[in-house]
Design an enzyme around this catalytic site. Structure first.
Site, PDB file in Angstrom:
ATOM      1  CB  SER A   1      -0.863  -0.020   1.263  1.00 38.63           C
ATOM      2  OG  SER A   1      -1.460   1.232   1.465  1.00 38.63           O
TER       3      SER A   1
ATOM      4  CE1 TYR B   1      -3.597  -2.461   5.596  1.00 41.89           C
ATOM      5  CE2 TYR B   1      -3.328  -0.125   5.144  1.00 41.89           C
ATOM      6  CZ  TYR B   1      -3.547  -1.411   4.697  1.00 41.89           C
ATOM      7  OH  TYR B   1      -3.696  -1.653   3.347  1.00 41.89           O
TER       8      TYR B   1
ATOM      9  CE  LYS C   1      -1.425  -4.544   3.366  1.00 47.05           C
ATOM     10  NZ  LYS C   1      -1.737  -5.771   2.664  1.00 47.05           N
TER      11      LYS C   1
HETATM   12  P1  NAD Z   1     -11.033  -6.531   1.443  1.00 44.43           P
HETATM   13  O1  NAD Z   1     -11.216  -6.458   2.920  1.00 44.43           O
HETATM   14  O2  NAD Z   1     -12.205  -6.346   0.582  1.00 44.43           O
HETATM   15  O3  NAD Z   1     -10.300  -7.888   1.040  1.00 44.43           O
HETATM   16  C1  NAD Z   1      -9.400  -8.548   1.901  1.00 44.43           C
HETATM   17  C2  NAD Z   1      -9.883  -9.986   1.999  1.00 44.43           C
HETATM   18  O4  NAD Z   1      -8.996 -10.707   2.852  1.00 44.43           O
HETATM   19  C3  NAD Z   1     -11.274 -10.078   2.608  1.00 44.43           C
HETATM   20  O5  NAD Z   1     -12.105 -10.836   1.752  1.00 44.43           O
HETATM   21  C4  NAD Z   1     -11.069 -10.789   3.934  1.00 44.43           C
HETATM   22  O6  NAD Z   1     -12.162 -11.616   4.261  1.00 44.43           O
HETATM   23  C5  NAD Z   1      -9.786 -11.550   3.685  1.00 44.43           C
HETATM   24  N1  NAD Z   1      -8.988 -11.834   4.883  1.00 44.43           N
HETATM   25  C6  NAD Z   1      -8.612 -10.994   5.858  1.00 44.43           C
HETATM   26  N2  NAD Z   1      -7.854 -11.612   6.762  1.00 44.43           N
HETATM   27  C7  NAD Z   1      -7.731 -12.909   6.326  1.00 44.43           C
HETATM   28  C8  NAD Z   1      -7.066 -14.037   6.820  1.00 44.43           C
HETATM   29  N3  NAD Z   1      -6.361 -14.009   7.953  1.00 44.43           N
HETATM   30  N4  NAD Z   1      -7.136 -15.201   6.122  1.00 44.43           N
HETATM   31  C9  NAD Z   1      -7.843 -15.259   4.961  1.00 44.43           C
HETATM   32  N5  NAD Z   1      -8.509 -14.216   4.464  1.00 44.43           N
HETATM   33  C10 NAD Z   1      -8.447 -13.040   5.137  1.00 44.43           C
HETATM   34  O7  NAD Z   1      -9.907  -5.452   1.095  1.00 44.43           O
HETATM   35  P2  NAD Z   1      -9.335  -5.040  -0.320  1.00 44.43           P
HETATM   36  O8  NAD Z   1      -9.598  -3.597  -0.495  1.00 44.43           O
HETATM   37  O9  NAD Z   1      -9.770  -5.990  -1.351  1.00 44.43           O
HETATM   38  O10 NAD Z   1      -7.781  -5.204  -0.030  1.00 44.43           O
HETATM   39  C11 NAD Z   1      -7.039  -6.343  -0.448  1.00 44.43           C
HETATM   40  C12 NAD Z   1      -5.604  -6.132  -0.023  1.00 44.43           C
HETATM   41  O11 NAD Z   1      -5.111  -4.925  -0.591  1.00 44.43           O
HETATM   42  C13 NAD Z   1      -5.435  -5.981   1.487  1.00 44.43           C
HETATM   43  O12 NAD Z   1      -4.264  -6.662   1.864  1.00 44.43           O
HETATM   44  C14 NAD Z   1      -5.272  -4.496   1.682  1.00 44.43           C
HETATM   45  O13 NAD Z   1      -4.489  -4.192   2.802  1.00 44.43           O
HETATM   46  C15 NAD Z   1      -4.548  -4.086   0.406  1.00 44.43           C
HETATM   47  N6  NAD Z   1      -4.756  -2.682   0.052  1.00 44.43           N
HETATM   48  C16 NAD Z   1      -6.026  -2.200  -0.155  1.00 44.43           C
HETATM   49  C17 NAD Z   1      -6.209  -0.854  -0.479  1.00 44.43           C
HETATM   50  C18 NAD Z   1      -7.580  -0.280  -0.711  1.00 44.43           C
HETATM   51  O14 NAD Z   1      -7.724   0.957  -0.733  1.00 44.43           O
HETATM   52  N7  NAD Z   1      -8.615  -1.077  -0.910  1.00 44.43           N
HETATM   53  C19 NAD Z   1      -5.093  -0.003  -0.580  1.00 44.43           C
HETATM   54  C20 NAD Z   1      -3.837  -0.538  -0.378  1.00 44.43           C
HETATM   55  C21 NAD Z   1      -3.664  -1.880  -0.056  1.00 44.43           C
HETATM   56  C1  UD1 Z   2      -6.779   4.699   3.695  1.00 41.60           C
HETATM   57  C2  UD1 Z   2      -5.726   4.414   4.687  1.00 41.60           C
HETATM   58  C3  UD1 Z   2      -4.601   3.678   4.006  1.00 41.60           C
HETATM   59  C4  UD1 Z   2      -5.120   2.371   3.399  1.00 41.60           C
HETATM   60  C5  UD1 Z   2      -6.284   2.656   2.484  1.00 41.60           C
HETATM   61  C6  UD1 Z   2      -6.961   1.358   2.127  1.00 41.60           C
HETATM   62  C7  UD1 Z   2      -5.901   6.166   6.370  1.00 41.60           C
HETATM   63  C8  UD1 Z   2      -5.245   7.344   6.983  1.00 41.60           C
HETATM   64  N1  UD1 Z   2      -5.286   5.650   5.305  1.00 41.60           N
HETATM   65  O1  UD1 Z   2      -6.196   5.503   2.671  1.00 41.60           O
HETATM   66  O2  UD1 Z   2      -3.603   3.384   4.950  1.00 41.60           O
HETATM   67  O3  UD1 Z   2      -4.114   1.720   2.654  1.00 41.60           O
HETATM   68  O4  UD1 Z   2      -7.247   3.479   3.148  1.00 41.60           O
HETATM   69  O5  UD1 Z   2      -7.583   0.813   3.219  1.00 41.60           O
HETATM   70  O6  UD1 Z   2      -6.934   5.717   6.817  1.00 41.60           O
HETATM   71  N2  UD1 Z   2     -12.313  10.896   3.645  1.00 41.60           N
HETATM   72  C9  UD1 Z   2     -13.372  11.704   3.994  1.00 41.60           C
HETATM   73  N3  UD1 Z   2     -14.489  11.098   4.495  1.00 41.60           N
HETATM   74  C10 UD1 Z   2     -14.603   9.744   4.654  1.00 41.60           C
HETATM   75  C11 UD1 Z   2     -13.511   8.937   4.303  1.00 41.60           C
HETATM   76  C12 UD1 Z   2     -12.376   9.540   3.808  1.00 41.60           C
HETATM   77  O7  UD1 Z   2     -13.297  12.909   3.861  1.00 41.60           O
HETATM   78  O8  UD1 Z   2     -15.652   9.261   5.127  1.00 41.60           O
HETATM   79  C13 UD1 Z   2     -11.115  11.513   3.031  1.00 41.60           C
HETATM   80  C14 UD1 Z   2      -9.816  11.237   3.748  1.00 41.60           C
HETATM   81  O9  UD1 Z   2      -9.583  12.189   4.728  1.00 41.60           O
HETATM   82  C15 UD1 Z   2      -8.815  11.290   2.587  1.00 41.60           C
HETATM   83  C16 UD1 Z   2      -9.616  10.774   1.380  1.00 41.60           C
HETATM   84  O10 UD1 Z   2     -10.981  10.953   1.739  1.00 41.60           O
HETATM   85  O11 UD1 Z   2      -8.442  12.612   2.327  1.00 41.60           O
HETATM   86  C17 UD1 Z   2      -9.379   9.324   1.054  1.00 41.60           C
HETATM   87  O12 UD1 Z   2      -9.588   8.547   2.215  1.00 41.60           O
HETATM   88  P1  UD1 Z   2      -9.643   6.935   2.174  1.00 41.60           P
HETATM   89  O13 UD1 Z   2     -10.551   6.495   1.117  1.00 41.60           O
HETATM   90  O14 UD1 Z   2      -9.911   6.466   3.558  1.00 41.60           O
HETATM   91  O15 UD1 Z   2      -8.193   6.537   1.696  1.00 41.60           O
HETATM   92  P2  UD1 Z   2      -6.764   6.895   2.337  1.00 41.60           P
HETATM   93  O16 UD1 Z   2      -6.861   7.704   3.555  1.00 41.60           O
HETATM   94  O17 UD1 Z   2      -5.924   7.444   1.246  1.00 41.60           O
END
Ligand code: NAD
Ligand code: UD1
Length: 354
Positions: free
Chosen positions: A141, A165, A169
């Site tokens: 991330s 978190y 990562k």
């Molecule tokens: P998500 O929560 O939709 O998907 C994660 C999945 O992992 C879920 O289905 C959950 O049930 C499963 N899971 C969690 N812990 C587990 C475990 N111990 N064993 C097996 N399954 C498990 O989230 P996502 O947005 O799809 O994210 C996927 C990956 O990408 C995550 O590792 C997250 O940290 C990373 N990531 C997401 C974002 C984002 O903005 N969505 C940004 C950066 C990194």
């Molecule tokens: C967040 C996490 C990041 C993680 C990612 C995926 C934080 C500080 N960062 O990223 O570590 O990898 O999610 O899980 O939580 N915002 C609002 N109202 C809301 C939600 C968000 O104003 O209800 C704003 C936030 O302040 C930010 C932007 O929207 O400026 C994006 O937020 P978000 O979608 O949560 O993503 P990140 O903060 O970039």
């Protein structure tokens, strides 16, 4: 190399990103074993993936095998690898997405995050080693960069994660670095550092369906748009940005899914290596701009109130994606309007998720 019919393991395969990645690899002809504990997803998504592929003319039914299980259960992981070996369809690569992702929860239950994300990942890496599976794409991330002075963040930026978190990562990346040092003649590793994936498959058949109230901006906007939430809280209107609201690099989930495929193909076709890649568009959009675009594309109203800044937030986080583009030949093709349109299509079809 022709990878058709290779078997890959996708952990977190029923989650938001995992479901789109599963779909993408199935469409490319891979056999996919999807493993998920369902702590933040539903296995109903698997049916939709199959139906979507069928509707597009792909006879993929049967190529997707779902296993409900936790990556912290090493014996289960061994069984999954063994089963595939017995069927003469060994797992050749892993796309590792399983993990917990709430910054807020990670501060309240830090040990849960270290156990799920780090211990779970160590299990995966150990079992991969036992079964001589040497290729992995890991979902990292942009959160590992923390607060940056640079308008566009490059991969060589120092790690400064601001919360448990983010620290998990960064730690998993460090572990992968050590694994590569130890086995540089065989390991193929790609850390994909996602910026802000949003949207859904354009059909609206799969999308983000969290089990609890979302904390990220876009899924929250979707819930306001469909009436599940009254209004959006905008966290801060006094950030040092052009309109005072936080700026992020939103990337369409289908472009993000494609980057996994290109990363794996690159690893398979090249010498052993470890690759760190930013997966973003390089374009910053503020919260206020995203709300305005969403309203205009989808002809709806998103009521909002300004609240204090959220603990741990940064003002701007945008990728320098030039290295990913160069190495993978990857081009993010969908714009912010597409993200808003496709996300809303999903929410309109499945307002209560799966
Ligand atoms: P998500 O929560 O939709 O998907 C994660 C999945 O992992 C879920 O289905 C959950 O049930 C499963 N899971 C969690 N812990 C587990 C475990 N111990 N064993 C097996 N399954 C498990 O989230 P996502 O947005 O799809 O994210 C996927 C990956 O990408 C995550 O590792 C997250 O940290 C990373 N990531 C997401 C974002 C984002 O903005 N969505 C940004 C950066 C990194
Ligand atoms: C967040 C996490 C990041 C993680 C990612 C995926 C934080 C500080 N960062 O990223 O570590 O990898 O999610 O899980 O939580 N915002 C609002 N109202 C809301 C939600 C968000 O104003 O209800 C704003 C936030 O302040 C930010 C932007 O929207 O400026 C994006 O937020 P978000 O979608 O949560 O993503 P990140 O903060 O970039």
């Amino acid at each position: 190399m022709d990878c058709e019919k290779d078997t890959i393991l996708i952990t977190g395969g029923t989650g938001f990103i995992g479901s789109h990645v599963c779909y993408f690899f199935l469409k490319k002809g891979f056999n996919v074993v999807s493993l998920d504990s369902l702590v933040n997803s539903s296995k109903k998504v698997n049916k939709n993936i199959d139906n979507l592929l069928l509707s597009e003319g792909y006879e993929a039914t049967g190529n997707l095998k779902f296993v409900k299980g936790d990556i912290r259960n090493k014996d289960l992981l061994r069984c999954v690898f063994n089963d595939q070996l017995k069927k003469n369809k060994p797992i050749s690569s892993v796309i590792h997405l399983a993990g917990l992702k709430s910054v807020k929860q990670s501060k309240l239950n830090a040990l849960d995050y270290w156990s799920n994300n780090v211990c779970g990942s160590i299990n995966i890496f150990n079992v991969m080693k036992e079964f001589k599976c040497n290729s992995i794409v890991f979902s990292s991330s942009a959160t590992i960069y923390g607060i940056s002075e640079n308008p566009l963040i490059k991969e060589n930026e120092e790690f400064k994660p601001q919360n448990p978190y983010g620290k998990t990562k960064a730690t998993i990346e460090k572990i992968l670095e050590d694994i590569f040092e130890e086995s540089y003649k065989s390991m193929r590793i790609s850390n994909l550092r996602y910026f802000n994936p949003i949207g859904a498959h354009p059909s609206g058949m799969i999308g983000e369906s969290p089990n609890t109230t979302p904390e990220n901006l876009f899924p929250y906007i979707l819930q306001v748009a469909c009436g599940r939430q009254k209004e959006l809280n905008i966290y801060g209107n006094n950030w040092p940005t052009h309109d005072g609201t936080g700026v992020r690099d939103y990337i369409h989930i289908m472009d993000l899914a494609e980057s996994h495929y290109l990363a794996l193909i690159h690893l398979i076709n090249n010498k052993p290596q470890i690759l760190n890649l930013n997966i973003g568009t390089g374009i910053g959009t503020s919260v206020k701009e995203l709300v305005n675009i969403f309203e205009s594309v989808n002809k709806c109203n998103i009521p909002f109130v300004y609240k204090d800044r959220r603990d741990g937030d940064v003002s701007i986080c945008v990728a320098d994606n030039s290295y990913s583009k160069k190495v993978l030949g990857w081009i993010p093709r969908r714009n912010i309007q597409d993200m808003c349109k496709d996300g809303w299509k999903w929410m309109s079809k499945f307002p209560n998720g799966f």
